[in-house]
Write an enzyme that holds these catalytic residues in place. Structure first.
Site, PDB file in Angstrom:
ATOM      1  N   TYR A 175       0.794  -1.104  -0.044  1.00  0.00           N
ATOM      2  CA  TYR A 175      -0.112   0.085   0.097  1.00  0.00           C
ATOM      3  C   TYR A 175       0.832   1.127   0.080  1.00  0.00           C
ATOM      4  O   TYR A 175       2.095   1.023   0.459  1.00  0.00           O
ATOM      5  CB  TYR A 175      -0.915  -0.055   1.278  1.00  0.00           C
ATOM      6  CG  TYR A 175      -0.288   0.107   2.457  1.00  0.00           C
ATOM      7  CD1 TYR A 175       0.200  -0.956   3.163  1.00  0.00           C
ATOM      8  CD2 TYR A 175      -0.041   1.493   3.206  1.00  0.00           C
ATOM      9  CE1 TYR A 175       1.036  -0.711   4.390  1.00  0.00           C
ATOM     10  CE2 TYR A 175       0.536   1.570   4.214  1.00  0.00           C
ATOM     11  CZ  TYR A 175       1.384   0.479   4.885  1.00  0.00           C
ATOM     12  OH  TYR A 175       2.003   0.662   6.147  1.00  0.00           O
ATOM     13  N   CYS A 176       0.377   2.496  -0.332  1.00  0.00           N
ATOM     14  CA  CYS A 176       0.828   3.549  -0.557  1.00  0.00           C
ATOM     15  C   CYS A 176      -0.221   4.727  -0.055  1.00  0.00           C
ATOM     16  O   CYS A 176      -1.237   4.107   0.433  1.00  0.00           O
ATOM     17  CB  CYS A 176       1.879   4.126  -1.554  1.00  0.00           C
ATOM     18  SG  CYS A 176       0.678   4.015  -3.079  1.00  0.00           S
TER      19      CYS A 176
END
Ligand SMILES: [Zn+2]
Length: 320
Positions: A175-176
């Protein structure tokens, strides 16, 4: 109230220079501020304005052929957190310093509710935070690997370092902030031989909106003048500590010594104690900005306006 949007779209743009000029003019005409990057791969932007301005912007952008269906991550803010409009072409939409990383070859999207289900029902996975260390420091998903890197282009080297440690059979979850870095990093992981690569669609920001931020500890770093935004409204406890006082904090400032300018976690108390500096040495520097408690937490981008000419010249000399 103002709206802040974060978005990207990979879609071929034949003449990025012309597209960029026109796009910039449109943004100026309607009064949108922010930072927008364009190249032959598409667009990556963040911006803000009144709800009317933002809605006009979204309508315009999505009406351009190839730009439909953009996933706009939207937040509200009491002010427009961008000093001005910056719209320009750039070699990479997100700087990984690698060519031919085709997002079509990337990982599987997990929608926020699917992501949450995996976190709750499975345990044989590796969870990777695809952001910089100063971002994950103030907030991340529980149990995530948080690479100690200062910029996204250090990620390929980081992957080489950990390659032996993460089995190729492992399910990968990454994820970011808004999803674009995973679009690129998931391609690298697949190229290296991981098969089950999954990315949080819409990133932390969409997860926060749709799932309330459960399983996420702390807050989210954003690249605008707010710097830090809440993710889980039920748990606003800072997970980082003030580098001056050692007490829990998650506000950032840039060291007031212009030669240092280091971004560091600092509480209001700590800022007052050290006059906005990261160390005693910096506090003694002749290049220390005057300390203004009212504006101590203003992001560094603004501070560059305060650089004195002499300092600028010395910097240029050193860069030569
Ligand atoms: Zn410093």
């Amino acid at each position: 109230m103002y709206e802040v949007i974060l978005y990207y779209k990979f879609t071929p743009i034949e003449d990025p220079e012309t597209f960029c000029e026109e796009h910039k003019q449109f943004c100026k005409d309607i009064g949108i501020k922010g930072r927008i990057y364009i190249n032959e791969e598409g667009i990556n932007g963040t911006g803000g304005g009144t709800p009317e301005q933002v809605s006009t912007y979204k309508e315009h952008l999505t009406s351009i052929p190839g730009f439909d269906g953009i996933d706009f991550k939207t937040d509200t803010s009491e002010y427009v957190p961008f000093p001005k409009l910056k719209c320009k072409t750039r070699d990479e939409l997100v700087s990984i310093h690698k060519e031919d990383v085709d997002p079509d070859e990337g990982g599987n999207y997990l929608e926020p509710h699917e992501w949450k289900e995996v976190l709750e029902n499975e345990d044989d996975y590796v969870l990777i935070d695809v952001r910089n260390d100063y971002e994950s420091k103030i907030g991340h998903f529980e149990g995530a690997l948080t690479p100690q890197v200062e910029s996204f282009y250090e990620f390929p080297a980081w992957l080489e370092q950990v390659e032996e440690e993460i089995s190729k059979d492992k399910k990968v979850l990454m994820y970011c902030t808004g999803g674009i870095r995973c679009e690129k990093f998931s391609v690298l992981m697949k190229e290296k031989g991981w098969d089950d690569v999954n990315q949080l669609h819409g990133g932390i920001l969409r997860y926060a909106k749709e799932e309330g931020g459960e399983h996420y500890k702390g807050k989210c770093f954003v690249f605008d003048d707010r710097l830090v935004v809440p993710v889980n409204e039920d748990n606003l406890e800072p997970i980082a500590r003030c580098e001056i006082t050692g007490k829990p904090a998650d506000t950032y400032i840039n060291c007031a010594n212009m030669e240092c300018n280091k971004l560091f976690v600092c509480s209001e108390e700590g800022a007052k104690m050290m006059e906005g500096c990261c160390s005693e040495e910096c506090r003694q520097s002749e290049y220390k900005r005057p300390f203004d408690p009212e504006n101590a937490f203003r992001p560094f981008r603004k501070w560059y306006n305060y650089f004195d000419e002499d300092f600028k010249e010395r910097q240029l000399e050193e860069e030569k």
